[in-house]
Design an enzyme around this catalytic site. Structure first.
Site, short mmCIF file in Angstrom:
data_model
loop_
_atom_site.label_atom_id
_atom_site.label_comp_id
_atom_site.label_asym_id
_atom_site.label_seq_id
_atom_site.Cartn_x
_atom_site.Cartn_y
_atom_site.Cartn_z
CG ASP A 1 -2.07 -0.96 1.09
OD1 ASP A 1 -2.21 -1.56 0.01
OD2 ASP A 1 -2.84 -1.12 2.05
CD GLU B 1 -6.35 -10.46 -0.22
OE1 GLU B 1 -5.48 -10.54 -1.11
OE2 GLU B 1 -6.07 -10.49 0.99
CE LYS C 1 -7.82 -9.25 -5.27
NZ LYS C 1 -6.92 -8.07 -5.20
CB THR D 1 -3.26 -13.46 -4.23
OG1 THR D 1 -3.32 -14.14 -2.98
CG2 THR D 1 -4.40 -12.46 -4.29
CD GLU E 1 -4.84 -9.80 -7.57
OE1 GLU E 1 -4.52 -9.15 -6.55
OE2 GLU E 1 -5.80 -9.50 -8.30
CG LEU F 1 5.02 -9.94 -2.94
CD1 LEU F 1 6.25 -10.57 -2.29
CD2 LEU F 1 4.52 -8.77 -2.12
#
Length: 594
Positions: free
Chosen positions: A186, A271, A380, A427, A465, A468
């Site tokens: 973030d 999420e 997600k 993820t 996705e 990192l």
């Protein structure tokens, strides 16, 4: 043998250079040697190369980029017409996995304007030339409804949507009901709306709370999902009204086909999980995290559930350690610990079921809000890979994923999503076990296999996705492997294929010359060596008007999905690697001009 005329480099070297196509290329390094021997003479023409360097990948040559002014004059329709003229083998298109790029977190600022619109527009056009299918972006609750309850201002997002549309890209929009700031990666701070935080000043139990009483303001506790505490509205009603307003105010973009996915934020970082590992509370990898159910609403619900089960004496765990503990340092997670007892199993079942009910209820509201729209709904799930190879799976359990060696904690989520025709977005696609610290007992590869397999067994689409930012070939190859675990087929659909992949994220680093060259190769490989395809139906993406959710699935039926099954087999390596003689040549070429 097919050949390619590499005219721009030929100009630099004073001669035409002909290279075999990638298919027939066998580590012929003569070009590299020629470049290195004439490196001094190349410097005078370096600017020319900077402005229009040719990228080679997958047997294709990109000509020097046209002046940006010309690109800016191309309408969306012209983009589509130009794209439709590109070459691809329709028999190979069932292998095509669309690739999206996540926009910067602060693409729309807290002041509700597009951040550096000119720069972003140029970056979007760069993505378009690279062949990406679209972008994903957060639509922050904390920006749109910041002025007061039901006071929506979509102006910043309308401006950004228009820019994306002009660049000929599609859009995945995230209904971001969480705070930006406090999670890994973030870079900006966008809190929940102030009027919501004001409610929390007098009633801090609207936020997730750990055993020590620390409040987490990233996302409202699911304990207030149905509590009318916010100017007469419950949290679920707030989320529902927001999505209805989005549809009303963005209807023109939706009808034009710009917005193809609506990802519904269901927790911190968007999420479906509890905020069990917040950096704002001092958590550091690979800490096990803490349970987040000690607000007064969830405490009351647990007491009621325990009493109904005949155990009014049971309390929430007080022996599960702190954020940065290891499992064996706690009574709850240690070998033969509380998590294996009747009391521990009851708590973990209740804790994870509350998360399932939360997700199901909000997705039902999303389905009603977007009913009839040609969009897909998605949710997600977080890739919590640390302690995955420990028997206790401690970090997953504190996050709400009741996943053990003899219990599948993810397939029930997929089954819940199936009634809403939802896509499961997962993820950590880029991670490999060998890259992780052995002390953390991480298993990202096995975790991805388990979750994707569970989704496919429930007959839903799965997407994913990277967790990192990665710019290296190894990271891209792992994503490619997960996108098509058993490789491509020459005719017809592959055995398994992800519905789409989102790359995290657009940045100056991604667009740096060498990084972007490798990224463009990655895009091509995601497309199974085919050019960008503007018609999703050609690769079996048939987006139809959203139908009403199917009947609610009982907790008992969801629990049946916890029976573990072996995941589908995965190849050891992708058959669409971004490595290779020609790819390595490109890297060496760029290194000469650094």
């Amino acid at each position: 043998m097919a050949t390619i005329t590499y005219s721009l480099l030929g100009e630099v070297l004073g001669k035409n250079i002909r290279l075999p196509s990638y298919r027939h290329f066998h580590q012929d390094m003569s070009l590299v040697h020629a470049l290195e021997s004439t490196q001094g003479g190349c410097q005078a023409k370096k600017q020319r190369l900077d402005n229009g360097v040719v990228s080679i990948f997958s047997g294709n040559v990109r000509r020097p980029r046209r002046p940006q002014a010309l690109a800016s004059e191309i309408s969306t329709t012209q983009h589509e017409e130009a794209s439709s003229a590109l070459a691809y083998n329709e028999k190979m298109l069932p292998n095509y996995v669309p690739l999206y790029v996540m926009l910067p977190l602060g693409a729309v600022t807290s002041n509700n304007v597009v951040e550096d619109k000119d720069k972003l527009g140029k970056q979007l056009k760069d993505l378009k030339t690279a062949g990406v299918d679209g972008v994903m972006m957060d639509v922050w609750w904390g920006i749109v409804e910041s002025e007061g309850s039901k006071q929506y201002d979509w102006s910043g997002y309308r401006s950004l949507f228009q820019l994306i549309q002009e660049c000929g890209l599609r859009l995945q929009a995230i209904m971001s009901f969480h705070q930006c700031g406090g999670n890994v990666g973030d870079a900006v701070y966008i809190p929940l709306p102030q009027w919501v935080l004001d409610v929390g000043e007098s009633n801090p139990d609207i936020f997730y709370t750990d055993r020590e009483g620390n409040r987490n303001k990233e996302y409202l506790t699911l304990g207030v999902d149905n509590q009318p505490l916010f100017h007469g509205r419950s949290a679920v009603e707030i989320y529902s009204d927001y999505m209805k307003s989005f549809r009303e105010n963005m209807s023109d973009f939706m009808e034009a086909g710009l917005v193809i996915d609506i990802e519904v934020g269901l927790g911190p970082a968007g999420e479906l999980r509890y905020p069990s590992y917040p950096e704002t509370q001092g958590w550091k990898f690979p800490g096990i995290g803490e349970f987040q159910c000690y607000d007064k609403y969830l405490k009351a619900e647990f007491k009621e559930a325990a009493a109904s089960a005949g155990h009014p004496e049971w309390e929430l765990p007080d022996n599960a350690g702190t954020y940065n503990d290891t499992p064996e340092a706690t009574e709850f997670f240690k070998s033969n610990g509380t998590y294996l007892t009747e009391k521990g199993k009851f708590f973990l079942t209740w804790y994870s079921n509350k998360l399932l009910i939360h997700g199901d209820q909000i997705l039902d509201e999303a389905n009603k809000a977007f009913l009839g729209c040609k969009v897909e709904l998605a949710a997600k799930v977080s890739g919590i890979h640390w302690w995955y190879k420990a028997d206790n799976h401690a970090a997953e359990l504190t996050a709400g994923y009741y996943n053990l060696n003899d219990r599948d904690g993810y397939r029930p989520i997929a089954r819940m999503l199936s009634r809403h025709y939802g896509i499961l977005n997962f993820t950590c696609l880029e991670m490999r076990d060998s890259e992780q610290s052995a002390d953390a007992k991480s298993g990202p590869q096995e975790l991805v296999q388990q979750v994707l397999s569970g989704g496919w067994r429930e007959n839903i689409q799965v997407a994913g996705e990277n967790a990192l930012s990665r710019y290296d070939r190894a990271g891209y190859n792992q994503i490619l492997l997960n996108a098509r675990p058993n490789g491509v087929t020459k005719e017809g659909p592959p055995k398994q294929r992800m519905y789409g992949v989102t790359y995290l994220r657009l940045s100056d680093d991604l667009l740096q010359k060498e990084n972007f060259s490798i990224f463009k190769t990655f895009v091509k490989k995601m497309h199974a060596d085919q050019d960008y395809c503007p018609d999703p139906q050609k690769y079996n993406h048939h987006v139809v008007p959203l139908k009403r959710s199917k009947p609610k699935i009982s907790i008992e039926d969801l629990s049946e999905a916890t029976k573990p099954e072996e995941p589908f087999p995965w190849d050891k390596e992708t058959d669409m690697s971004v490595d290779g003689g020609l790819a390595n040549l490109i890297d060496r070429f760029f290194s000469i001009f650094k």
